[in-house]
Design an enzyme around this catalytic site. Structure first.
Site, PDB file in Angstrom:
ATOM      1  N   HIS A 139      -3.936 -32.033 -13.456  1.00  0.00           N
ATOM      2  CA  HIS A 139      -3.138 -31.020 -14.169  1.00  0.00           C
ATOM      3  C   HIS A 139      -2.194 -31.711 -15.153  1.00  0.00           C
ATOM      4  CE1 HIS A 139      -0.426 -27.301 -14.103  1.00  0.00           C
ATOM      5  NE2 HIS A 139       0.401 -28.222 -14.555  1.00  0.00           N
ATOM      6  N   GLU A 140      -1.472 -32.694 -14.646  1.00  0.00           N
ATOM      7  CA  GLU A 140      -0.473 -33.337 -15.501  1.00  0.00           C
ATOM      8  C   GLU A 140      -1.106 -34.277 -16.526  1.00  0.00           C
ATOM      9  OE1 GLU A 140       2.387 -32.186 -15.394  1.00  0.00           O
ATOM     10  OE2 GLU A 140       2.812 -31.496 -13.376  1.00  0.00           O
ATOM     11  N   HIS A 153      -2.201 -30.974 -19.252  1.00  0.00           N
ATOM     12  CA  HIS A 153      -1.206 -30.931 -20.324  1.00  0.00           C
ATOM     13  C   HIS A 153      -1.481 -32.007 -21.376  1.00  0.00           C
ATOM     14  CE1 HIS A 153       1.047 -27.843 -18.433  1.00  0.00           C
ATOM     15  NE2 HIS A 153       1.447 -28.568 -17.421  1.00  0.00           N
ATOM     16  N   GLU A 158       0.204 -23.490 -18.492  1.00  0.00           N
ATOM     17  CA  GLU A 158       0.013 -23.862 -17.086  1.00  0.00           C
ATOM     18  C   GLU A 158      -1.394 -23.484 -16.632  1.00  0.00           C
ATOM     19  OE1 GLU A 158       1.855 -25.827 -15.716  1.00  0.00           O
ATOM     20  OE2 GLU A 158       3.595 -25.643 -17.024  1.00  0.00           O
TER      21      GLU A 158
END
Ligand SMILES: [Zn+2]
Length: 476
Positions: free
Chosen positions: A189-190, A194, A247
């Site tokens: 995710h990070e 992103h 997100e």
């Protein structure tokens, strides 16, 4: 100095301050002795979803890399090195998520660290941080990822009997693999969520950062029709949905890329273990999408938390994929009250779930890259809409979710005190009383003045908060 003097982590308690029952009070650890020396601190404004519109929030954190991170599983450093080796672009190429023109021109090596947080000052403590929040800065300056290990450890501490909405046969597997699968999801995710994707921009001199003649929009088959003009940013254009949409994109990237064998290998999982990590990661997302309904206010048709809204949207996408991939069944609990069961068909993840997620991710990325606000709103708000339409009847399910909800966890942060040249650690019991004591002893000199300022701020903001206000822990 006041901020640095604020305390340390961490103990846990049930949110319900009126009913501090013993079994929900779990203590975590505060192992100062394991400090390896590496420290990390952040202080600044970040963009968050506010009650009325996106708002800037000041938050600060002081943490340290703990020796325990270098364990049996892949530690962050090898993960970072290996992901750098395969690079985002080659993953995108292998997985065909979206055309390469929609990817960053140059893969900026992400910085990834797992920390135990000593203190976190803000309205809530996230499980991970990706900064800066500004996409335009990420694009040119790169970004930094931090996973907050001791916050994650608290998040994992769910007891079996409190695992709502899962089938009995899933519960042991879920408990066994939740932590490693969440590690994988947070990392992806990070780092790659992103960290991926390009914004098409025309600068103040009129120059484009993409080739107008050759870049084709894979959704329309046409040349690029829209882009960001000088001074426009992701947040300024997508305003109220920007935070949750982003997100959702990052969560979707995590779900999607965990299917890649090379990625799971980097995190230290192969064979049957890797399959269990994938299953529990997807199952956790689907369950989270259901639990998310707690953060929807029907009276205002409004979502109150960006990450939870994002997970609900992903649940909708996977339900829409059909073929029995995900099913939600209303049931009656052993107490005679409404309950529900959520099922994920493991055998359908790759043939049904993966292509559905791929289509969705491509649409999210293309609309984001091209700054297509109306298309992005139509897509995102469509999936985020909560109605009582069959077969799911989400508004009715929301009542069940509220009925079965677990008390929210809060983190009791210890304090530090300087005695001569020695730093003393002051810890508090994992209870409502401990939480209050920790706060009251945090600012011994200017406490009354701070209380006055906080009361003024809370009063000024009160008009925006119609319902209960929550900020659950989750990824940043
Ligand atoms: Zn995030």
């Amino acid at each position: 100095m006041a901020l640095l003097a604020v305390g340390l982590v961490l103990a846990l308690l049930a949110t319900d301050l009126a009913a501090p029952s013993g079994d929900t009070l779990l203590s975590a650890f505060s192992p100062f002795k394991q400090i390896s020396g590496a420290q990390d601190k952040e202080l600044g404004f970040r963009v968050h979803s506010g009650p009325a519109e996106p708002q800037q929030q000041m938050s600060g954190e002081l943490g340290m890399v703990m020796a325990k991170c270098i364990g049996k599983r892949a530690s962050p450093l090898p993960v970072r090195a290996a992901l750098d080796g395969i690079t985002l672009v080659s993953l995108v190429r292998q997985e065909h998520i979206v055309l390469l023109a929609f990817e960053k021109d140059k893969f900026l090596t992400p910085d990834f660290t797992s920390l135990d947080v000593l203190t976190f000052a803000g309205s809530g403590i996230p499980a991970g941080i990706n900064i800066p929040n500004y996409d335009d800065l990420r694009q040119t300056e790169g970004f930094k990822n931090v996973s907050l290990g001791n916050v994650l450890a608290v998040a994992y501490a769910t007891q079996r009997e409190k695992l709502t909405f899962l089938e009995e046969e899933d519960k042991d597997l879920y408990i066994r693999w939740k932590e490693p699968s969440f590690d994988v999801q947070v990392g992806l995710h990070e780092l790659l969520g992103h960290g991926s994707g390009k914004l098409f921009v025309q600068d103040e001199k009129g120059a484009f950062n993409f080739d107008q003649k050759t870049v084709i929009n894979p959704e329309t088959g046409e040349q690029i029709q829209s882009w960001y003009r000088s001074g426009e940013t992701w947040d300024s254009k997508f305003s109220t949905i920007a935070s949750s949409y982003e997100e959702c994109r990052a969560e979707s990237v995590g779900l999607y890329l965990c299917l890649h064998p090379q990625v799971l290998e980097i995190f230290g999982f192969e064979g049957a273990d890797a399959e269990d990590v994938i299953y529990v990661n997807w199952l956790n997302m689907v369950r989270a999408g259901l639990l998310a309904l707690e953060f929807y206010t029907p009276e205002a048709s409004n979502w109150r938390q960006a990450h939870m809204q994002a997970r609900f949207v992903i649940l909708r996408v996977l339900l829409e994929a059909g073929e029995g991939l995900v099913t939600i069944t209303p049931t009656t609990g052993s107490d005679g009250r409404p309950d529900a069961r959520v099922r994920l068909d493991r055998s359908k993840i790759r043939p049904v779930g993966k292509p559905a997620l791929e289509r969705f991710l491509r649409r999210l990325q293309v609309l984001k890259s091209t700054g297509d606000v109306s298309g992005g709103r139509a897509l995102y708000e469509g999936y985020a809409a909560v109605t009582d339409a069959p077969p799911e009847c989400f508004l009715t399910l929301r009542d069940t979710v509220l009925l079965r909800k677990e008390s929210r966890k809060l983190i009791v942060q210890p304090n530090t005190r300087l005695e001569g040249s020695e730093v003393q650690l002051l810890e508090y019991e994992a209870s409502a009383a401990g939480l209050i004591r920790s706060f009251s002893e945090r600012f011994p000199e200017d406490g009354p003045e701070l209380e006055q300022v906080l009361t003024q701020l809370a009063t000024a903001d009160a008009q925006f908060w119609k319902g209960p206000c929550e900020a659950p822990s989750g990824q940043a």
